[in-house]
Design a protein around this motif. Structure first.
Motif, mmCIF file in Angstrom:
data_model
loop_
_atom_site.group_PDB
_atom_site.id
_atom_site.type_symbol
_atom_site.label_atom_id
_atom_site.label_comp_id
_atom_site.label_asym_id
_atom_site.label_seq_id
_atom_site.Cartn_x
_atom_site.Cartn_y
_atom_site.Cartn_z
ATOM 1 N N ALA A 115 -16.409 51.398 -24.447
ATOM 2 C CA ALA A 115 -16.705 50.797 -23.150
ATOM 3 C C ALA A 115 -16.931 49.293 -23.280
ATOM 4 O O ALA A 115 -16.451 48.500 -22.456
ATOM 5 C CB ALA A 115 -17.923 51.473 -22.532
ATOM 6 N N VAL A 116 -17.645 48.885 -24.322
ATOM 7 C CA VAL A 116 -17.893 47.461 -24.541
ATOM 8 C C VAL A 116 -16.594 46.729 -24.843
ATOM 9 O O VAL A 116 -16.313 45.655 -24.297
ATOM 10 C CB VAL A 116 -18.908 47.269 -25.694
ATOM 11 C CG1 VAL A 116 -19.008 45.788 -26.076
ATOM 12 C CG2 VAL A 116 -20.283 47.808 -25.289
ATOM 13 N N LEU A 117 -15.770 47.310 -25.702
ATOM 14 C CA LEU A 117 -14.500 46.681 -26.070
ATOM 15 C C LEU A 117 -13.575 46.561 -24.864
ATOM 16 O O LEU A 117 -12.906 45.544 -24.679
ATOM 17 C CB LEU A 117 -13.819 47.492 -27.170
ATOM 18 C CG LEU A 117 -12.520 46.932 -27.739
ATOM 19 C CD1 LEU A 117 -12.764 45.587 -28.414
ATOM 20 C CD2 LEU A 117 -11.893 47.919 -28.720
ATOM 21 N N ALA A 118 -13.573 47.581 -24.018
ATOM 22 C CA ALA A 118 -12.701 47.561 -22.841
ATOM 23 C C ALA A 118 -13.106 46.473 -21.850
ATOM 24 O O ALA A 118 -12.261 45.951 -21.112
ATOM 25 C CB ALA A 118 -12.704 48.924 -22.158
ATOM 26 N N ARG A 119 -14.395 46.127 -21.819
ATOM 27 C CA ARG A 119 -14.875 45.097 -20.897
ATOM 28 C C ARG A 119 -14.683 43.687 -21.435
ATOM 29 O O ARG A 119 -14.783 42.720 -20.678
ATOM 30 C CB ARG A 119 -16.363 45.303 -20.601
ATOM 31 C CG ARG A 119 -16.691 46.530 -19.783
ATOM 32 C CD ARG A 119 -18.113 46.433 -19.232
ATOM 33 N NE ARG A 119 -19.116 46.325 -20.283
ATOM 34 C CZ ARG A 119 -19.800 47.355 -20.790
ATOM 35 N NH1 ARG A 119 -19.554 48.590 -20.350
ATOM 36 N NH2 ARG A 119 -20.706 47.176 -21.732
ATOM 37 N N SER A 144 -9.772 40.727 -20.452
ATOM 38 C CA SER A 144 -8.986 41.139 -19.293
ATOM 39 C C SER A 144 -7.519 40.794 -19.519
ATOM 40 O O SER A 144 -7.164 40.106 -20.467
ATOM 41 C CB SER A 144 -9.504 40.441 -18.028
ATOM 42 O OG SER A 144 -9.381 39.034 -18.174
ATOM 43 N N GLY A 145 -6.667 41.298 -18.619
ATOM 44 C CA GLY A 145 -5.269 40.941 -18.683
ATOM 45 C C GLY A 145 -4.474 41.661 -19.744
ATOM 46 O O GLY A 145 -3.369 41.242 -20.089
ATOM 47 N N GLN A 146 -5.015 42.771 -20.304
ATOM 48 C CA GLN A 146 -4.298 43.536 -21.302
ATOM 49 C C GLN A 146 -4.072 44.954 -20.781
ATOM 50 O O GLN A 146 -4.783 45.430 -19.901
ATOM 51 C CB GLN A 146 -5.084 43.581 -22.616
ATOM 52 C CG GLN A 146 -5.242 42.198 -23.240
ATOM 53 C CD GLN A 146 -5.780 42.268 -24.652
ATOM 54 O OE1 GLN A 146 -5.907 43.325 -25.246
ATOM 55 N NE2 GLN A 146 -6.103 41.111 -25.207
ATOM 56 N N LEU A 149 -6.224 46.234 -30.979
ATOM 57 C CA LEU A 149 -6.995 45.948 -32.188
ATOM 58 C C LEU A 149 -6.189 45.105 -33.175
ATOM 59 O O LEU A 149 -6.676 44.090 -33.691
ATOM 60 C CB LEU A 149 -7.424 47.253 -32.845
ATOM 61 C CG LEU A 149 -8.383 48.135 -32.029
ATOM 62 C CD1 LEU A 149 -8.528 49.504 -32.687
ATOM 63 C CD2 LEU A 149 -9.747 47.474 -31.879
ATOM 64 N N TRP A 150 -4.956 45.526 -33.433
ATOM 65 C CA TRP A 150 -4.146 44.807 -34.408
ATOM 66 C C TRP A 150 -3.729 43.430 -33.869
ATOM 67 O O TRP A 150 -3.641 42.458 -34.634
ATOM 68 C CB TRP A 150 -2.932 45.625 -34.805
ATOM 69 C CG TRP A 150 -1.999 44.887 -35.715
ATOM 70 C CD1 TRP A 150 -0.679 44.626 -35.508
ATOM 71 C CD2 TRP A 150 -2.323 44.284 -36.973
ATOM 72 N NE1 TRP A 150 -0.162 43.895 -36.554
ATOM 73 C CE2 TRP A 150 -1.152 43.670 -37.467
ATOM 74 C CE3 TRP A 150 -3.499 44.198 -37.720
ATOM 75 C CZ2 TRP A 150 -1.109 42.988 -38.677
ATOM 76 C CZ3 TRP A 150 -3.471 43.508 -38.928
ATOM 77 C CH2 TRP A 150 -2.294 42.911 -39.403
ATOM 78 N N GLY A 151 -3.516 43.332 -32.569
ATOM 79 C CA GLY A 151 -3.187 42.035 -32.000
ATOM 80 C C GLY A 151 -4.297 41.020 -32.223
ATOM 81 O O GLY A 151 -4.039 39.862 -32.591
ATOM 82 N N GLU A 152 -5.527 41.436 -32.032
ATOM 83 C CA GLU A 152 -6.654 40.524 -32.241
ATOM 84 C C GLU A 152 -6.851 40.233 -33.724
ATOM 85 O O GLU A 152 -7.272 39.126 -34.100
ATOM 86 C CB GLU A 152 -7.915 41.092 -31.607
ATOM 87 C CG GLU A 152 -7.834 41.121 -30.084
ATOM 88 C CD GLU A 152 -9.131 41.524 -29.421
ATOM 89 O OE1 GLU A 152 -10.140 41.708 -30.127
ATOM 90 O OE2 GLU A 152 -9.137 41.650 -28.183
#
Length: 391
Positions: A68-72, A75-77, A155-158
């Motif tokens: 939930a934290v990661l999803a917040r 934005s724009g993904q 995850l891999w993109g970041e």
């Protein structure tokens, strides 16, 4: 610090991201392609549903919160995480009693769950067909599902944005601990050197660990009908209104984007055999589609585009393995059956332990040292999941 990560599934991508964002120099080695292991054949249900003992339940609850934290946070993904809840009911009196006990235990643990009437369940899923004999439906509002390719992409993109590099294909055949770090030997004769290595290679983790003189005891992923194997089917796009997980006596279902659904019949898994891949138009496929049509309006005429045998990375006692192997703190193992639910959390905690040497209390019960002096062959065989909510 230079850290090598073996495997680019959800766990590998997560720990690579956390390490790279924290400033480590990260190289990920993937033997074939991202999501080639269990992460590519998973029901991807985010939950702490029937997760025992209590520390394992608490770890999964923390994993749900991490999603939930990661999803917040950005934005724009593409939406990879869908916290839309789960509906479950029982098919007979014995199942109803079992479900009632499970709900009572979860309530004692302050886990959100409530009873709904079939009519209220259909308000949440308008095309749902609840069998006539069902009086109550359990609703778990904080559960949900993940689209694994989109999660790994995030995850891999970041990780990549923070400087992580990928070697693929790169088949690690041996790991050697040295005084100044580790050496990873590759099948093509090449090598990679690092200060530490994270084994996030799923069901291949024990083979890699063994080359370094360690062990990560896993249940055999190739045994037909065992706890490690199960069918998963992907449908063609259907005109059905379903936005959440269903775990029912005959069929588990979740959306998979673009109108497609993922279907699973746990009782059918007794026939799952990695050595005998099923066809998407065979007997088991027809059974899954018949059950789907009985469960959800708008799915008549659906076909399966794929029916696969998933092979779970399942430690021999059923619980995650998280921590350093040996006393040198050079080789870190990260293996879990609940890899989707726990992925973002375990990646962050592992990175903290590797870079800052800060042991996490959440992982205290899941260290590989619990195997010291234990012969895994003497453990009872893990019981396969065959009933709703056991996944």
């Amino acid at each position: 610090m230079k850290v090598a990560v073996v495997g680019l599934g959800v766990l590998g991508a997560s720990v690579a991201r956390s390490l790279a964002v924290a400033g480590a120099s990260v190289t990920v080695l993937e033997r074939s392609e991202p999501l080639a292991g269990t992460s590519g054949t998973t029901f991807a249900w985010v939950n702490s549903h029937g997760k025992n003992p209590l520390p394992y339940h608490q770890l999964n609850v923390a994993g749900m919160h991490e999603h939930a934290v990661l999803a917040r946070s950005v934005s724009g993904q593409p939406a990879w995480y869908h916290r839309t809840g789960n509906l479950e009911w029982a098919g007979d009196e014995e199942g109803a009693e079992r479900l009632a006990r499970s709900v009572a235990q979860l309530r004692d643990r302050d886990y959100p769950v409530q009873w709904l009437t079939p009519g209220a369940a259909r308000e949440l899923v308008p095309d749902l067909r609840v069998p006539p004999g069902v009086r109550y439906v359990a609703y778990y509002p904080t559960e949900g599902y993940v689209l694994p390719p989109l999660l790994v992409a995030r995850l891999w993109g970041e990780a990549r944005d923070a400087g992580a590099e990928l070697l693929c294909p790169a088949h690690v055949v041996a790991v050697t601990e040295r005084g100044d770090g580790v050496r990873l030997a590759l099948a093509d004769g090449g090598e990679v050197r690092a200060d530490a290595v994270v084994l996030a290679a799923g069901r291949w983790s024990d083979a890699v660990a063994s080359s370094a003189g360690h062990r990560v005891p896993l249940a055999d992923p190739d045994v037909a009908g065992s706890a490690t194997v199960g069918f998963l089917g992907w449908t063609t796009p259907v005109a059905a209104r379903l936005d959440r997980v269903l775990t029912t006596p005959n069929l588990n279902v979740r959306p998979d984007g673009g109108g497609r659904l993922v279907v699973q019949g746990l009782d059918l898994d007794a026939d799952a055999d990695p050595a005998r891949p099923p066809t998407p138009d065979g007997e088991h496929a027809r059974t899954l589609l018949t059950r789907l049509a009985a469960l959800i309006d708008g799915t008549d005429g659906a076909r399966l585009t794929s029916l696969r045998v998933g092979q779970r990375a399942l430690p021999a006692d059923g619980l995650p393995v998280c921590g350093f192997l040996g006393e040198r703190h050079r080789v870190y193992a990260l293996v879990s059956h609940s890899g989707i639910t726990l992925g973002p959390l375990l990646g962050r905690l592992a990175a903290q332990e590797i870079l800052r040497e800060e042991p996490s209390d959440l992982l205290a019960d899941f260290r590989p040292q619990r195997w010291d002096g234990v012969d895994p062959a003497e453990l009872p065989a893990l019981r396969p999941a065959r009933l709703a909510g056991q996944q």
